[in-house]
Scaffold this motif. Structure first.
Motif, PDB file in Angstrom:
ATOM      1  N   ASP A   1       0.850  -1.180   0.000  1.00  0.00           N
ATOM      2  CA  ASP A   1       0.000   0.000   0.000  1.00  0.00           C
ATOM      3  C   ASP A   1       0.893   1.240   0.000  1.00  0.00           C
ATOM      4  O   ASP A   1       1.719   1.412   0.900  1.00  0.00           O
ATOM      5  CB  ASP A   1      -0.893  -0.019   1.241  1.00  0.00           C
ATOM      6  N   PRO A   2       0.761   2.113  -1.002  1.00  0.00           N
ATOM      7  CA  PRO A   2       1.665   3.279  -1.071  1.00  0.00           C
ATOM      8  C   PRO A   2       1.480   4.263   0.076  1.00  0.00           C
ATOM      9  O   PRO A   2       2.403   4.998   0.417  1.00  0.00           O
ATOM     10  CB  PRO A   2       1.314   3.922  -2.412  1.00  0.00           C
ATOM     11  N   PHE A   3       0.297   4.299   0.691  1.00  0.00           N
ATOM     12  CA  PHE A   3       0.068   5.250   1.782  1.00  0.00           C
ATOM     13  C   PHE A   3       0.666   4.739   3.091  1.00  0.00           C
ATOM     14  O   PHE A   3       1.368   5.460   3.789  1.00  0.00           O
ATOM     15  CB  PHE A   3      -1.425   5.526   1.951  1.00  0.00           C
ATOM     16  N   THR A   4       0.394   3.478   3.420  1.00  0.00           N
ATOM     17  CA  THR A   4       0.841   2.943   4.708  1.00  0.00           C
ATOM     18  C   THR A   4       2.143   2.163   4.617  1.00  0.00           C
ATOM     19  O   THR A   4       2.764   1.898   5.636  1.00  0.00           O
ATOM     20  CB  THR A   4      -0.222   2.012   5.298  1.00  0.00           C
ATOM     21  N   ARG A   5       2.523   1.788   3.410  1.00  0.00           N
ATOM     22  CA  ARG A   5       3.708   0.953   3.180  1.00  0.00           C
ATOM     23  C   ARG A   5       3.679  -0.316   4.033  1.00  0.00           C
ATOM     24  O   ARG A   5       4.699  -0.794   4.513  1.00  0.00           O
ATOM     25  CB  ARG A   5       4.979   1.746   3.404  1.00  0.00           C
TER      26      ARG A   5
ATOM     27  N   ASN B   1      -1.077  -4.213  14.779  1.00  0.00           N
ATOM     28  CA  ASN B   1      -2.229  -4.096  13.888  1.00  0.00           C
ATOM     29  C   ASN B   1      -1.864  -3.235  12.686  1.00  0.00           C
ATOM     30  O   ASN B   1      -1.054  -2.324  12.801  1.00  0.00           O
ATOM     31  CB  ASN B   1      -3.406  -3.454  14.622  1.00  0.00           C
ATOM     32  N   PRO B   2      -2.475  -3.510  11.526  1.00  0.00           N
ATOM     33  CA  PRO B   2      -2.196  -2.662  10.362  1.00  0.00           C
ATOM     34  C   PRO B   2      -2.579  -1.209  10.645  1.00  0.00           C
ATOM     35  O   PRO B   2      -3.583  -0.942  11.303  1.00  0.00           O
ATOM     36  CB  PRO B   2      -3.096  -3.239   9.269  1.00  0.00           C
ATOM     37  N   VAL B   3      -1.771  -0.275  10.170  1.00  0.00           N
ATOM     38  CA  VAL B   3      -2.082   1.135  10.374  1.00  0.00           C
ATOM     39  C   VAL B   3      -3.293   1.521   9.524  1.00  0.00           C
ATOM     40  O   VAL B   3      -3.633   0.836   8.572  1.00  0.00           O
ATOM     41  CB  VAL B   3      -0.875   2.035  10.038  1.00  0.00           C
TER      42      VAL B   3
ATOM     43  N   ALA C   1      -5.561   5.895   4.108  1.00  0.00           N
ATOM     44  CA  ALA C   1      -5.765   7.325   3.852  1.00  0.00           C
ATOM     45  C   ALA C   1      -7.199   7.748   4.128  1.00  0.00           C
ATOM     46  O   ALA C   1      -7.439   8.822   4.687  1.00  0.00           O
ATOM     47  CB  ALA C   1      -5.390   7.657   2.412  1.00  0.00           C
ATOM     48  N   LEU C   2      -8.161   6.930   3.760  1.00  0.00           N
ATOM     49  CA  LEU C   2      -9.569   7.278   3.978  1.00  0.00           C
ATOM     50  C   LEU C   2      -9.880   7.347   5.467  1.00  0.00           C
ATOM     51  O   LEU C   2     -10.534   8.289   5.933  1.00  0.00           O
ATOM     52  CB  LEU C   2     -10.479   6.261   3.291  1.00  0.00           C
ATOM     53  N   GLU C   3      -9.398   6.370   6.228  1.00  0.00           N
ATOM     54  CA  GLU C   3      -9.627   6.380   7.674  1.00  0.00           C
ATOM     55  C   GLU C   3      -8.920   7.566   8.327  1.00  0.00           C
ATOM     56  O   GLU C   3      -9.451   8.176   9.256  1.00  0.00           O
ATOM     57  CB  GLU C   3      -9.145   5.069   8.289  1.00  0.00           C
TER      58      GLU C   3
END
Length: 53
Positions: A16-20, A28-30, A33-35
């Motif tokens: 994922d380019p936003f969270t890498r 837990n996964p970060v 962008a929407l959240e």
């Protein structure tokens, strides 16, 4: 099906380019962008309601 299984290691994993694909302190996964946008909008709305008083 066998060919797909043989080729699956040749594909690069999705990142994922936003969270890498990072995780938080608890593993837990970060949030994406929407959240993140939704949380920031909540904070701004709360600030606006406090400042409007």
């Amino acid at each position: 099906m066998i060919k797909v299984r043989q080729l699956r290691d040749s594909f690069t994993p999705y990142i994922d380019p936003f969270t890498r694909n990072q995780v938080d302190a608890d593993g837990n996964p970060v949030i994406n962008a929407l959240e993140t946008r939704q949380q920031i909008e909540k904070v701004v709305d709360n600030l606006n309601s406090v400042l409007a008083k």
